[in-house]
Design a protein around this motif. Structure first.
Motif, PDB file in Angstrom:
ATOM      1  N   ALA A 123       0.818  -1.209   0.000  1.00 24.83           N
ATOM      2  CA  ALA A 123       0.000   0.000   0.000  1.00 24.83           C
ATOM      3  C   ALA A 123       0.852   1.259   0.000  1.00 24.83           C
ATOM      4  CB  ALA A 123      -0.929  -0.006   1.215  1.00 24.83           C
ATOM      5  N   ALA A 124       2.004   1.222   0.646  1.00 21.94           N
ATOM      6  CA  ALA A 124       2.857   2.406   0.753  1.00 21.94           C
ATOM      7  C   ALA A 124       3.994   2.417  -0.251  1.00 21.94           C
ATOM      8  CB  ALA A 124       3.428   2.496   2.169  1.00 21.94           C
ATOM      9  N   ALA A 125       4.015   1.464  -1.179  1.00 21.91           N
ATOM     10  CA  ALA A 125       5.151   1.306  -2.095  1.00 21.91           C
ATOM     11  C   ALA A 125       5.408   2.578  -2.898  1.00 21.91           C
ATOM     12  CB  ALA A 125       4.895   0.145  -3.048  1.00 21.91           C
ATOM     13  N   PRO A 126       6.664   3.085  -2.888  1.00 25.25           N
ATOM     14  CA  PRO A 126       6.985   4.282  -3.667  1.00 25.25           C
ATOM     15  C   PRO A 126       7.406   3.976  -5.097  1.00 25.25           C
ATOM     16  CG  PRO A 126       8.855   3.693  -2.300  1.00 25.25           C
ATOM     17  CD  PRO A 126       7.788   2.683  -2.001  1.00 25.25           C
ATOM     18  N   SER A 127       7.636   2.701  -5.412  1.00 24.30           N
ATOM     19  CA  SER A 127       8.095   2.330  -6.751  1.00 24.30           C
ATOM     20  C   SER A 127       7.579   0.948  -7.110  1.00 24.30           C
ATOM     21  CB  SER A 127       9.627   2.336  -6.811  1.00 24.30           C
ATOM     22  OG  SER A 127      10.158   1.303  -5.996  1.00 24.30           O
ATOM     23  N   GLY A 128       7.687   0.621  -8.395  1.00 19.10           N
ATOM     24  CA  GLY A 128       7.259  -0.693  -8.846  1.00 19.10           C
ATOM     25  C   GLY A 128       8.083  -1.813  -8.240  1.00 19.10           C
ATOM     26  N   ALA A 129       9.406  -1.603  -8.082  1.00 19.26           N
ATOM     27  CA  ALA A 129      10.264  -2.639  -7.513  1.00 19.26           C
ATOM     28  C   ALA A 129       9.869  -2.954  -6.076  1.00 19.26           C
ATOM     29  CB  ALA A 129      11.723  -2.196  -7.582  1.00 19.26           C
ATOM     30  N   VAL A 130       9.574  -1.928  -5.290  1.00 16.16           N
ATOM     31  CA  VAL A 130       9.147  -2.153  -3.905  1.00 16.16           C
ATOM     32  C   VAL A 130       7.810  -2.875  -3.868  1.00 16.16           C
ATOM     33  CG1 VAL A 130       8.463  -1.007  -1.755  1.00 16.16           C
ATOM     34  CG2 VAL A 130      10.438  -0.180  -3.044  1.00 16.16           C
ATOM     35  N   LEU A 131       6.911  -2.511  -4.764  1.00 19.56           N
ATOM     36  CA  LEU A 131       5.605  -3.166  -4.810  1.00 19.56           C
ATOM     37  C   LEU A 131       5.745  -4.651  -5.135  1.00 19.56           C
ATOM     38  CD1 LEU A 131       2.532  -3.099  -4.747  1.00 19.56           C
ATOM     39  CD2 LEU A 131       2.559  -2.276  -7.118  1.00 19.56           C
ATOM     40  N   VAL A 132       6.584  -4.981  -6.126  1.00 19.02           N
ATOM     41  CA  VAL A 132       6.789  -6.387  -6.471  1.00 19.02           C
ATOM     42  C   VAL A 132       7.404  -7.141  -5.292  1.00 19.02           C
ATOM     43  CG1 VAL A 132       8.088  -7.968  -7.960  1.00 19.02           C
ATOM     44  CG2 VAL A 132       6.945  -5.989  -8.952  1.00 19.02           C
ATOM     45  N   GLY A 133       8.395  -6.536  -4.635  1.00 23.53           N
ATOM     46  CA  GLY A 133       8.996  -7.184  -3.473  1.00 23.53           C
ATOM     47  C   GLY A 133       8.004  -7.414  -2.347  1.00 23.53           C
ATOM     48  N   ALA A 134       7.129  -6.452  -2.121  1.00 25.27           N
ATOM     49  CA  ALA A 134       6.112  -6.616  -1.079  1.00 25.27           C
ATOM     50  C   ALA A 134       5.096  -7.684  -1.473  1.00 25.27           C
ATOM     51  CB  ALA A 134       5.413  -5.286  -0.825  1.00 25.27           C
ATOM     52  N   ARG A 135       4.801  -7.788  -2.764  1.00 30.14           N
ATOM     53  CA  ARG A 135       3.907  -8.871  -3.215  1.00 30.14           C
ATOM     54  C   ARG A 135       4.553 -10.229  -2.959  1.00 30.14           C
ATOM     55  NH1 ARG A 135      -1.270  -9.276  -4.331  1.00 30.14           N
ATOM     56  NH2 ARG A 135      -1.091 -10.201  -6.411  1.00 30.14           N
ATOM     57  N   PHE A 136       5.870 -10.324  -3.144  1.00 30.73           N
ATOM     58  CA  PHE A 136       6.569 -11.556  -2.795  1.00 30.73           C
ATOM     59  C   PHE A 136       6.382 -11.862  -1.309  1.00 30.73           C
ATOM     60  CE2 PHE A 136      10.038 -11.231  -6.332  1.00 30.73           C
ATOM     61  CZ  PHE A 136       9.063 -11.511  -7.283  1.00 30.73           C
ATOM     62  N   GLY A 137       6.474 -10.829  -0.476  1.00 32.17           N
ATOM     63  CA  GLY A 137       6.270 -11.026   0.954  1.00 32.17           C
ATOM     64  C   GLY A 137       4.868 -11.516   1.275  1.00 32.17           C
ATOM     65  N   GLN A 138       3.863 -10.983   0.568  1.00 31.53           N
ATOM     66  CA  GLN A 138       2.500 -11.497   0.749  1.00 31.53           C
ATOM     67  C   GLN A 138       2.435 -12.986   0.411  1.00 31.53           C
ATOM     68  OE1 GLN A 138       0.135  -8.729  -1.757  1.00 31.53           O
ATOM     69  NE2 GLN A 138      -1.050  -8.339   0.103  1.00 31.53           N
ATOM     70  N   GLY A 139       3.092 -13.383  -0.682  1.00 30.66           N
ATOM     71  CA  GLY A 139       3.084 -14.789  -1.061  1.00 30.66           C
ATOM     72  C   GLY A 139       3.727 -15.671  -0.016  1.00 30.66           C
ATOM     73  N   ALA A 140       4.815 -15.187   0.594  1.00 27.24           N
ATOM     74  CA  ALA A 140       5.463 -15.964   1.652  1.00 27.24           C
ATOM     75  C   ALA A 140       4.550 -16.110   2.867  1.00 27.24           C
ATOM     76  CB  ALA A 140       6.783 -15.292   2.046  1.00 27.24           C
ATOM     77  N   GLY A 141       3.869 -15.028   3.247  1.00 25.24           N
ATOM     78  CA  GLY A 141       2.939 -15.123   4.365  1.00 25.24           C
ATOM     79  C   GLY A 141       1.797 -16.088   4.071  1.00 25.24           C
ATOM     80  N   ALA A 142       1.282 -16.041   2.847  1.00 24.02           N
ATOM     81  CA  ALA A 142       0.206 -16.953   2.457  1.00 24.02           C
ATOM     82  C   ALA A 142       0.667 -18.404   2.517  1.00 24.02           C
ATOM     83  CB  ALA A 142      -0.282 -16.609   1.050  1.00 24.02           C
ATOM     84  N   ALA A 143       1.918 -18.661   2.116  1.00 26.82           N
ATOM     85  CA  ALA A 143       2.433 -20.028   2.130  1.00 26.82           C
ATOM     86  C   ALA A 143       2.564 -20.576   3.546  1.00 26.82           C
ATOM     87  CB  ALA A 143       3.790 -20.074   1.427  1.00 26.82           C
ATOM     88  N   LEU A 144       2.731 -19.709   4.530  1.00 25.33           N
ATOM     89  CA  LEU A 144       2.776 -20.159   5.921  1.00 25.33           C
ATOM     90  C   LEU A 144       1.386 -20.428   6.470  1.00 25.33           C
ATOM     91  CD1 LEU A 144       5.456 -17.767   7.510  1.00 25.33           C
ATOM     92  CD2 LEU A 144       5.781 -20.101   6.672  1.00 25.33           C
ATOM     93  N   LEU A 145       0.439 -19.547   6.176  1.00 24.30           N
ATOM     94  CA  LEU A 145      -0.848 -19.639   6.880  1.00 24.30           C
ATOM     95  C   LEU A 145      -1.831 -20.616   6.242  1.00 24.30           C
ATOM     96  CD1 LEU A 145      -3.520 -17.873   5.622  1.00 24.30           C
ATOM     97  CD2 LEU A 145      -1.963 -15.994   6.104  1.00 24.30           C
ATOM     98  N   VAL A 146      -1.763 -20.855   4.920  1.00 21.53           N
ATOM     99  CA  VAL A 146      -2.769 -21.723   4.293  1.00 21.53           C
ATOM    100  C   VAL A 146      -2.650 -23.173   4.744  1.00 21.53           C
ATOM    101  CG1 VAL A 146      -3.506 -22.720   2.097  1.00 21.53           C
ATOM    102  CG2 VAL A 146      -3.288 -20.256   2.319  1.00 21.53           C
ATOM    103  N   PRO A 147      -1.466 -23.826   4.672  1.00 24.88           N
ATOM    104  CA  PRO A 147      -1.401 -25.199   5.190  1.00 24.88           C
ATOM    105  C   PRO A 147      -1.722 -25.279   6.674  1.00 24.88           C
ATOM    106  CG  PRO A 147       0.546 -24.672   3.881  1.00 24.88           C
ATOM    107  CD  PRO A 147      -0.183 -23.384   4.119  1.00 24.88           C
ATOM    108  N   ALA A 148      -1.324 -24.252   7.435  1.00 23.83           N
ATOM    109  CA  ALA A 148      -1.616 -24.257   8.866  1.00 23.83           C
ATOM    110  C   ALA A 148      -3.114 -24.178   9.119  1.00 23.83           C
ATOM    111  CB  ALA A 148      -0.903 -23.091   9.550  1.00 23.83           C
ATOM    112  N   SER A 149      -3.830 -23.325   8.378  1.00 27.90           N
ATOM    113  CA  SER A 149      -5.277 -23.214   8.590  1.00 27.90           C
ATOM    114  C   SER A 149      -5.968 -24.523   8.244  1.00 27.90           C
ATOM    115  CB  SER A 149      -5.847 -22.065   7.757  1.00 27.90           C
ATOM    116  OG  SER A 149      -5.856 -22.365   6.378  1.00 27.90           O
ATOM    117  N   PHE A 150      -5.476 -25.213   7.224  1.00 25.71           N
ATOM    118  CA  PHE A 150      -6.034 -26.512   6.829  1.00 25.71           C
ATOM    119  C   PHE A 150      -5.869 -27.537   7.954  1.00 25.71           C
ATOM    120  CE2 PHE A 150      -5.691 -30.678   4.865  1.00 25.71           C
ATOM    121  CZ  PHE A 150      -6.641 -30.672   3.856  1.00 25.71           C
ATOM    122  N   ALA A 151      -4.649 -27.633   8.492  1.00 18.96           N
ATOM    123  CA  ALA A 151      -4.399 -28.599   9.564  1.00 18.96           C
ATOM    124  C   ALA A 151      -5.166 -28.245  10.832  1.00 18.96           C
ATOM    125  CB  ALA A 151      -2.894 -28.665   9.845  1.00 18.96           C
TER     126      ALA A 151
END
Length: 499
Positions: A105-133
């Motif tokens: 949301a606060a990204a000042p550039s496209g590179a920062v936005l892409v990097g933050a989207r990667f971070g969202q993907g990492a968080g999702a990869a932690l919580l989805v299998p955990a929520s299933f179990a």
């Protein structure tokens, strides 16, 4: 086998016949965020381009970088949850997802936005299998579990399908950055509910309380690295092919690295399983545990469900991408109009959740899967009549049929994994299923996008519909074969109809 619930339960065990809601709401909210952010960003692309000056390749990674990292780290997330406790990983995933959303949301550039989207993907990869179990452990009764999975699957389907409409409303009213700001209060609510209503893991997988599985077993760093590189390489190559072309040296290199890493991953996992079976460990007697136990894939039920997950996502999410283009480019709808045009498909999820859970409880998961996939195939064939002048009501059957078939299949497949997977590796089994779905989604978007680009928007839509129908038909055949073998029982424990 470890007793059910070893990973976690709600503070008060749900009695038979009554679905205790707070744990389900807590776990569903996290899954809602993950699925919403797969599609909600699509309508924000024009605003991102105008605000940050991002080019075509950068915009592709803004949209697909999230799914790429999500798929690449899912196995790691599932293994960490099985080893260190699913509640801990779920809360960590929520926290990382929220921080990364603020970065987007606060990204000042496209590179920062892409990097933050990667971070969202990492968080999702932690919580989805955990929520299933955690869902499996919070509702140990089979019938209650099927109902809980129905709600959980409904939330997922509605979040994914509602993404374009929600994003259109936020972009039109507040600006593209609010597509990400809105995640923060939802993540905070999910964390509060989880801390209040979901208990921590009781013991580690190795049996020593409070040690999170560190006694007697070691991790699989080589498998984690090779699995991540393999999936990111393959999925990233598919994503880049939509921009650079399938013959691009960059794309071919990504496929080569992904294939080599995937082959190495298979070799490492087989080797670890053989050494573990032979009782060989290090000088302290600790054996390394495979990130993906090959025994999981030797179970015909789990292997079939994983393939069905790939075929389902390839067909449905690939077509969703093409239909968004169809409504915007061929019919001239705006971003919000295209999202609203897809609502009949999303609305069917309200019917799919109770329907699928009841059918799975009565007949087992594979019969409903086969029937739903056949209905979805018929729905995709309905798109063969679509053209620039086709009245919108003519398309309602195709929208409704695929919109009903997909969440019914997802819920039934989730029940199948819950029932077939040993509780000690529930997070890993969930991760494998979700990896197959993410890979299928990326393949579908890339393949159908290529067909649309090469054949034109209308002929490309027709060709994509035929491929999607074929994928659903193949999935129906697989589900029917498992059902005929009598290898699955209704979730209540009794076989129905001779199954």
């Amino acid at each position: 086998m470890t007793s059910v619930p070893q990973v976690l339960a709600s503070p008060v065990r749900p009695p038979v016949g009554r679905l205790v809601l707070p744990p389900l709401v807590a776990l569903s909210l996290g899954h809602f965020l993950v699925m919403l952010d797969v599609t909600v960003v699509n309508v924000a692309v024009p605003g991102v381009r105008a605000s940050l000056g991002v080019g075509a390749a950068g915009l592709q990674w803004v949209v697909d970088g999230y799914s790429t990292v999500f798929a690449g780290l899912l196995l790691l997330g599932g293994g960490l949850g099985d080893r260190f406790g699913h509640r801990r990983l779920y809360l960590a995933g929520l926290g990382l997802f929220a921080v990364a959303s603020a970065g987007c949301a606060a990204a000042p550039s496209g590179a920062v936005l892409v990097g933050a989207r990667f971070g969202q993907g990492a968080g999702a990869a932690l919580l989805v299998p955990a929520s299933f179990a955690l869902l499996r452990a919070a509702y140990p009764d089979g019938a209650l579990r099927a109902r809980a999975v129905g709600v959980w699957g409904l939330v997922s389907a509605v979040a994914f399908g509602a993404g374009p409409a929600v994003g259109g409303l936020l972009v039109a009213g507040l600006g593209w950055r609010w597509v990400f700001w809105v995640n923060l209060p939802v993540a905070a609510l999910a964390a509060v509910l989880t801390r209040r209503h979901v208990r921590p893991s009781e013991v580690g997988r190795s049996g020593r309380s409070g040690r999170s599985g560190r006694s007697g077993r070691r991790g699989d760093p080589a498998g984690q690295l090779l699995g991540m590189v393999g999936l990111v390489g393959l999925v990233g190559g598919v994503n880049e092919a939509g921009v650079r072309g399938w013959g691009s040296p960059w794309v071919l290199a990504a496929f080569g690295v992904g294939a080599a890493a995937s082959a190495g991953f298979v070799r490492v996992e087989w080797g670890l399983e053989r050494r573990s079976a032979a009782g060989r460990g290090d000088r302290h007697g600790r054996a390394r545990v495979p990130l993906l136990p090959p025994a999981l894939l030797r179970d015909g039920r789990l292997a079939a469900v994983d393939i069905i997950g790939l075929l389902l996502s390839l067909g449905y999410y690939g077509m969703l991408y093409v239909l968004t283009l169809h409504f915007q480019l061929v019919r001239g709808y705006g971003s919000l109009g295209a999202g609203l045009a897809l609502l009949p498909s999303v609305g069917m999820g309200l019917l799919a959740a109770p329907l699928s859970s009841r059918l799975a409880a009565r007949y087992g998961p594979y019969r409903p899967m086969a029937g739903a996939l056949l209905l979805g195939a018929a729905g995709f064939l309905g798109w063969l009549s679509a053209g620039p002048g086709t009245p919108y009501p003519v398309l309602l059957f195709a929208l409704a049929a695929t919109g009903l078939a997909t969440p019914v299949t997802v819920v039934a497949a989730t029940v199948a994994v819950l029932e077939a997977a040993p509780s000690a590796v529930a997070g890993t089994a969930s991760a494998v299923f979700n990896v197959s779905r993410q890979v299928g989604s990326s393949l579908g978007v890339a393949l159908f996008g290529t067909l649309t680009g090469s054949l034109g928007p209308v002929r490309g839509l027709h060709a994509s519909a035929l491929v999607a129908a074929a994928a659903f038909l193949l999935g129906a055949v697989l589900a029917a074969r498992v059902s005929r073998r009598g290898r699955t029982a209704p979730v209540g424990g009794k076989r129905a109809g001779g199954e």
